[in-house]
Design a protein around this motif. Structure first.
Motif, PDB file in Angstrom:
ATOM      1  N   VAL A 218      -6.667  -4.073  -8.517  1.00 34.76           N
ATOM      2  CA  VAL A 218      -6.681  -2.604  -8.562  1.00 34.76           C
ATOM      3  C   VAL A 218      -8.102  -2.299  -8.425  1.00 34.76           C
ATOM      4  O   VAL A 218      -8.351  -1.395  -7.737  1.00 34.76           O
ATOM      5  CB  VAL A 218      -6.304  -2.303  -9.909  1.00 34.76           C
ATOM      6  N   SER A 219      -9.134  -2.812  -9.128  1.00 40.16           N
ATOM      7  CA  SER A 219     -10.326  -2.706  -8.826  1.00 40.16           C
ATOM      8  C   SER A 219     -10.769  -2.864  -7.771  1.00 40.16           C
ATOM      9  O   SER A 219     -11.707  -1.883  -6.919  1.00 40.16           O
ATOM     10  CB  SER A 219     -11.247  -3.489  -9.970  1.00 40.16           C
ATOM     11  N   ASN A 220     -10.524  -3.941  -6.863  1.00 38.54           N
ATOM     12  CA  ASN A 220     -11.003  -3.972  -5.501  1.00 38.54           C
ATOM     13  C   ASN A 220     -10.673  -2.880  -4.445  1.00 38.54           C
ATOM     14  O   ASN A 220     -11.232  -2.308  -3.725  1.00 38.54           O
ATOM     15  CB  ASN A 220     -10.492  -5.208  -4.837  1.00 38.54           C
ATOM     16  N   GLU A 221      -9.221  -2.421  -4.743  1.00 41.31           N
ATOM     17  CA  GLU A 221      -8.608  -1.347  -3.889  1.00 41.31           C
ATOM     18  C   GLU A 221      -9.273  -0.184  -4.138  1.00 41.31           C
ATOM     19  O   GLU A 221      -9.186   0.831  -3.488  1.00 41.31           O
ATOM     20  CB  GLU A 221      -7.198  -1.416  -4.122  1.00 41.31           C
ATOM     21  N   LEU A 222      -9.538   0.361  -5.522  1.00 40.06           N
ATOM     22  CA  LEU A 222     -10.229   1.552  -5.897  1.00 40.06           C
ATOM     23  C   LEU A 222     -11.596   1.717  -5.433  1.00 40.06           C
ATOM     24  O   LEU A 222     -12.038   2.502  -4.885  1.00 40.06           O
ATOM     25  CB  LEU A 222     -10.074   1.672  -7.669  1.00 40.06           C
ATOM     26  N   GLY A 223     -12.163   0.485  -5.527  1.00 43.78           N
ATOM     27  CA  GLY A 223     -13.614   0.458  -4.948  1.00 43.78           C
ATOM     28  C   GLY A 223     -13.689   0.583  -3.254  1.00 43.78           C
ATOM     29  O   GLY A 223     -14.537   1.028  -2.783  1.00 43.78           O
ATOM     30  N   ALA A 224     -12.493  -0.109  -2.633  1.00 51.99           N
ATOM     31  CA  ALA A 224     -12.309   0.220  -1.213  1.00 51.99           C
ATOM     32  C   ALA A 224     -11.883   1.645  -0.831  1.00 51.99           C
ATOM     33  O   ALA A 224     -11.709   1.850   0.355  1.00 51.99           O
ATOM     34  CB  ALA A 224     -11.510  -0.927  -0.889  1.00 51.99           C
ATOM     35  N   ARG A 225     -11.622   2.451  -1.769  1.00 54.99           N
ATOM     36  CA  ARG A 225     -11.113   3.833  -1.657  1.00 54.99           C
ATOM     37  C   ARG A 225      -9.765   3.640  -0.910  1.00 54.99           C
ATOM     38  O   ARG A 225      -9.267   4.686  -0.131  1.00 54.99           O
ATOM     39  CB  ARG A 225     -11.997   4.625  -0.620  1.00 54.99           C
ATOM     40  N   ARG A 226      -9.025   2.742  -1.563  1.00 50.10           N
ATOM     41  CA  ARG A 226      -7.415   2.789  -0.983  1.00 50.10           C
ATOM     42  C   ARG A 226      -6.609   2.916  -2.314  1.00 50.10           C
ATOM     43  O   ARG A 226      -6.094   2.091  -2.922  1.00 50.10           O
ATOM     44  CB  ARG A 226      -7.174   1.554  -0.304  1.00 50.10           C
ATOM     45  N   PRO A 227      -6.241   4.194  -2.636  1.00 49.25           N
ATOM     46  CA  PRO A 227      -5.477   4.548  -3.925  1.00 49.25           C
ATOM     47  C   PRO A 227      -4.005   4.040  -3.838  1.00 49.25           C
ATOM     48  O   PRO A 227      -3.606   3.613  -4.783  1.00 49.25           O
ATOM     49  CB  PRO A 227      -5.422   5.929  -3.812  1.00 49.25           C
ATOM     50  N   GLY A 228      -3.433   4.101  -2.694  1.00 50.64           N
ATOM     51  CA  GLY A 228      -2.068   3.709  -2.462  1.00 50.64           C
ATOM     52  C   GLY A 228      -2.109   2.289  -2.813  1.00 50.64           C
ATOM     53  O   GLY A 228      -0.984   1.743  -3.272  1.00 50.64           O
ATOM     54  N   LYS A 229      -2.703   1.492  -2.159  1.00 48.58           N
ATOM     55  CA  LYS A 229      -2.873  -0.208  -2.418  1.00 48.58           C
ATOM     56  C   LYS A 229      -3.222  -0.301  -3.686  1.00 48.58           C
ATOM     57  O   LYS A 229      -2.472  -1.291  -4.284  1.00 48.58           O
ATOM     58  CB  LYS A 229      -3.781  -0.834  -1.216  1.00 48.58           C
ATOM     59  N   ALA A 230      -4.109   0.284  -4.592  1.00 44.83           N
ATOM     60  CA  ALA A 230      -4.041   0.204  -5.948  1.00 44.83           C
ATOM     61  C   ALA A 230      -3.047   0.501  -6.695  1.00 44.83           C
ATOM     62  O   ALA A 230      -2.555  -0.443  -7.593  1.00 44.83           O
ATOM     63  CB  ALA A 230      -5.348   0.834  -6.249  1.00 44.83           C
TER      64      ALA A 230
ATOM     65  N   LEU B  21       0.604  10.363  -5.431  1.00 41.44           N
ATOM     66  CA  LEU B  21      -0.144   9.293  -5.635  1.00 41.44           C
ATOM     67  C   LEU B  21      -0.253   8.948  -7.243  1.00 41.44           C
ATOM     68  O   LEU B  21      -0.767   8.162  -7.580  1.00 41.44           O
ATOM     69  CB  LEU B  21      -1.644   9.922  -5.464  1.00 41.44           C
ATOM     70  N   ILE B  22       0.885   9.646  -8.092  1.00 41.14           N
ATOM     71  CA  ILE B  22       1.180   9.263  -9.276  1.00 41.14           C
ATOM     72  C   ILE B  22       2.205   8.323  -9.610  1.00 41.14           C
ATOM     73  O   ILE B  22       3.168   8.672  -8.888  1.00 41.14           O
ATOM     74  CB  ILE B  22       1.229  10.880 -10.178  1.00 41.14           C
ATOM     75  N   VAL B  23       1.945   7.332 -10.382  1.00 44.21           N
ATOM     76  CA  VAL B  23       2.726   6.182 -10.635  1.00 44.21           C
ATOM     77  C   VAL B  23       4.174   6.901 -11.061  1.00 44.21           C
ATOM     78  O   VAL B  23       4.066   7.639 -12.043  1.00 44.21           O
ATOM     79  CB  VAL B  23       2.300   5.230 -11.419  1.00 44.21           C
TER      80      VAL B  23
ATOM     81  N   HIS C 154      -3.241   6.443   3.724  1.00 40.12           N
ATOM     82  CA  HIS C 154      -2.277   7.781   3.538  1.00 40.12           C
ATOM     83  C   HIS C 154      -1.347   7.802   2.220  1.00 40.12           C
ATOM     84  O   HIS C 154      -0.581   6.924   2.316  1.00 40.12           O
ATOM     85  CB  HIS C 154      -1.711   8.091   4.834  1.00 40.12           C
ATOM     86  N   PRO C 155      -1.461   8.745   1.546  1.00 38.93           N
ATOM     87  CA  PRO C 155      -0.479   8.525   0.313  1.00 38.93           C
ATOM     88  C   PRO C 155       1.016   8.563   0.748  1.00 38.93           C
ATOM     89  O   PRO C 155       1.819   8.085  -0.066  1.00 38.93           O
ATOM     90  CB  PRO C 155      -1.029   9.593  -0.562  1.00 38.93           C
ATOM     91  N   HIS C 156       1.364   9.362   1.768  1.00 40.16           N
ATOM     92  CA  HIS C 156       2.787   9.451   2.186  1.00 40.16           C
ATOM     93  C   HIS C 156       3.451   7.852   2.526  1.00 40.16           C
ATOM     94  O   HIS C 156       4.389   7.657   2.504  1.00 40.16           O
ATOM     95  CB  HIS C 156       2.873  10.356   3.465  1.00 40.16           C
ATOM     96  N   LEU C 157       2.534   6.937   2.913  1.00 36.63           N
ATOM     97  CA  LEU C 157       2.791   5.737   3.224  1.00 36.63           C
ATOM     98  C   LEU C 157       2.854   4.732   1.953  1.00 36.63           C
ATOM     99  O   LEU C 157       3.374   3.526   2.235  1.00 36.63           O
ATOM    100  CB  LEU C 157       1.795   5.102   4.103  1.00 36.63           C
ATOM    101  N   HIS C 158       2.587   5.337   0.882  1.00 40.68           N
ATOM    102  CA  HIS C 158       2.635   4.375  -0.188  1.00 40.68           C
ATOM    103  C   HIS C 158       3.306   4.961  -1.374  1.00 40.68           C
ATOM    104  O   HIS C 158       3.053   4.680  -2.593  1.00 40.68           O
ATOM    105  CB  HIS C 158       1.373   3.951  -0.516  1.00 40.68           C
ATOM    106  N   LYS C 159       4.321   5.964  -1.115  1.00 37.99           N
ATOM    107  CA  LYS C 159       5.068   6.502  -2.220  1.00 37.99           C
ATOM    108  C   LYS C 159       5.896   5.429  -3.036  1.00 37.99           C
ATOM    109  O   LYS C 159       5.618   5.454  -4.291  1.00 37.99           O
ATOM    110  CB  LYS C 159       6.140   7.557  -1.530  1.00 37.99           C
ATOM    111  N   TRP C 160       6.267   4.508  -2.367  1.00 40.20           N
ATOM    112  CA  TRP C 160       7.079   3.082  -2.964  1.00 40.20           C
ATOM    113  C   TRP C 160       6.708   1.953  -1.930  1.00 40.20           C
ATOM    114  O   TRP C 160       7.003   2.187  -0.682  1.00 40.20           O
ATOM    115  CB  TRP C 160       8.095   3.314  -3.385  1.00 40.20           C
ATOM    116  N   PRO C 161       6.087   0.994  -2.542  1.00 37.05           N
ATOM    117  CA  PRO C 161       5.776  -0.129  -1.366  1.00 37.05           C
ATOM    118  C   PRO C 161       6.909  -0.602  -1.083  1.00 37.05           C
ATOM    119  O   PRO C 161       7.933  -0.882  -1.909  1.00 37.05           O
ATOM    120  CB  PRO C 161       4.882  -1.181  -2.544  1.00 37.05           C
TER     121      PRO C 161
END
Length: 530
Positions: free
Chosen positions: A331-343, A528-530, A28-35
């Motif tokens: 970054v590549s692992n998390e994008l491949g796993a469909r986790r944009p927030g973690k990437a 989701l934008i840095v 969920h992107p709301h959970l990853h606004k800032w780590p």
């Protein structure tokens, strides 16, 4: 679709929808606004698992290069000059090309591993090895005619002869590296780094007696040093391949050359060529700096000082380069796993770490400016030039560390062309004119050339930050899914967890925004934008 959260409900009278299964790979992107702090610590651990062993491996390989230089110096001044010239030419015409092309497999392998497409890992490894072996053939023919090329470039005939002997013996090294680079990336994409470190350490331990036998015992001279370098890389290749076979890590990847690896090269080439351009543009800059030193007053001293500083920056570069490899993989692992927030979190933590690393490098350069040069020479003029330029080199690291890490983020998100464009603009449209103006027009000499590099690194880092701040990580996940599917030669791959949703009668939306609870949620693409 996802389970609604209490603050998403527009009215207390609105009935709460029945919870439905959600693809667990989408975060969920709301959970990853800032780590938060715990996420930062966890991400640092994950990056450290890759970057730590990579840094140790880099230091081991750096020590191997230093051992070779020591044996060249043992042979004499002419052999040292010829060997150094040969290594510089080999870097420009061969090693940078092989290394850059190999990096093209990083985003494909990293995203494939994140999506658990193990077969694509093996296919990409095979395709990359074939690509590098094919590229090594024309480079070999060029190396075989190196003496004529160097003499045509007005190099000293005696030095050119020694350089020719060295580079011809080193030709097999191209083919060994054509296997070694892809194998290292293949393992690193899966988070396996320590075996490569151990294999490199064993090979470097053997490298010293090997040089002694070939150079001193058999009196093979410069050719012995080149042969020792090639045999050491061959030892690493054999050890790494043995580990892959023994551990079985390549079993799921379908090792073994098949007809399929000769098809579907478009995605690999689309990544490999821009990565090669980006790497070569940066590597070639330092060689051009040495050439410019030859145009300054007292070129012997300035070239010697430049050699010391380039050796120093090469040593320091091991650390941001290793951080870049770790961030690229994460970054590549998390994008491949469909986790944009973690990437996004991996990119943010990596860039923050790069800033701290740059400050540490600057402190080291400034603090050691009067002492560092004495490790290499006692010449007072060279020491003065080194002491004057080291603080500027330290300032360069403030830009170089974030720039290098940013390149890792771009590689991991399959955007190498952007990195190539940034390097071209920064080093050659900003840095090169600035170096020429400061070094020759403003008559600042040697320090002026380094001010040109400072301008290039500052420009590079600023552009990299702008690009990363404008990154839409939701869109990058969609791109990763499409690229992985295209590289595998199939249609769009299912998202892990998608089948559970389908069985429950829930439609799986392709857009990440649609996953955020439909009409009962706000659209938060911007978060989701840095």
């Amino acid at each position: 679709m996802c389970n609604p959260k209490p603050h998403f409900i527009k009215s207390m009278n609105t009935p709460t929808p029945t919870p439905t299964p959600t693809p667990t790979n989408y975060d969920h992107p709301h959970l990853h606004k800032w780590p938060n702090t715990s996420e930062v610590i966890q991400e640092l651990k994950e990056i450290g698992k890759i970057s730590g062993p990579s840094a140790i491996t880099g230091l081991i390989l750096y020590s191997r290069a230093m051992i070779s230089m020591l044996f060249l110096g043992y042979l004499g001044e002419l052999e040292l000059a010829g060997g150094s010239l040969s290594i510089g030419v080999a870097n420009i015409t061969g090693y940078s090309v092989i290394s850059g092309l190999a990096m093209g497999m990083e985003p494909i392998c990293g995203q494939a591993y994140g999506a658990r497409e193990m077969r694509l890992l093996g296919l990409t490894l095979q395709r990359t090895v074939l690509l590098l072996l094919s590229t090594s053939i024309p480079i070999s023919f060029m190396w075989m005619n190196m003496k004529s090329i160097l003499v045509w470039c007005n190099q000293d005939v005696d030095i050119s002869s020694v350089a020719h002997e060295f580079i011809v013996v080193a030709i097999p090294d191209l083919f060994f590296l054509s296997v070694l680079h892809p194998m290292r990336i293949f393992l690193r994409a899966q988070g396996i780094t320590l075996p490569v470190t151990y294999c490199s350490l064993i090979s470097v331990v053997i490298h010293v007696p090997l040089n002694y036998v070939l150079v001193v015992g058999l009196e093979l001279g410069v050719g012995g040093v080149a042969a020792a370098m090639a045999v050491t890389n061959l030892n690493v290749v054999v050890l790494v391949c043995f580990y892959v076979w023994w551990s079985g890590v390549g079993r799921e990847s379908g090792f073994g050359v098949t007809g399929e690896c000769f098809r579907g090269w478009s995605e690999l080439l689309a990544m490999a060529v821009p990565n090669c351009v980006a790497v070569c543009l940066e590597w070639w800059w330092y060689e051009l700096m040495i050439m410019l030193c030859g145009l300054l007053e007292n070129p012997k001293s300035t070239i010697a000082a430049m050699g010391i500083l380039i050796q120093t920056t090469s040593l320091v570069y091991v650390f941001p380069s290793s951080l870049s490899l770790g961030v690229s993989t994460r970054v590549s692992n998390e994008l491949g796993a469909r986790r944009p927030g973690k990437a996004r979190a991996a990119a943010a933590v990596g860039m923050a770490g790069a800033v701290g690393m740059g400050m540490a490098a600057m402190g080291f350069a400034v603090g050691m400016r009067r002492r560092w040069g004495r490790l290499f020479t006692a010449d007072s003029e060279i020491l003065d030039l080194t002491a004057a330029a080291l603080p500027i080199a330290g300032l360069c690291e403030l830009g170089n560390c974030p720039q290098t890490t940013g390149c890792g983020v771009l590689r991991g998100s399959a955007r190498p062309a952007v990195g190539a464009q940034i390097n071209l603009g920064s080093f050659y449209l900003v840095g090169m004119p600035a170096a020429f103006v400061m070094g020759f027009v403003a008559d600042l000499g040697f320090a002026g050339l380094w001010l040109g590099l400072l301008a290039a690194q500052a420009s590079c880092a600023a552009l990299m930050v702008v690009v990363l701040c404008r990154t839409d990580w939701a869109a990058e996940v969609d791109r990763a899914k499409e690229m992985t599917a295209a590289a595998a030669g199939v249609g769009l791959l299912p998202v892990p967890g998608e089948e559970e949703c389908r069985k429950s009668g829930v439609s799986q939306m392709r857009s990440l925004d649609d996953i955020l609870c439909g009409d009962d949620t706000e659209t938060e693409t911007d978060s989701l934008i840095v």
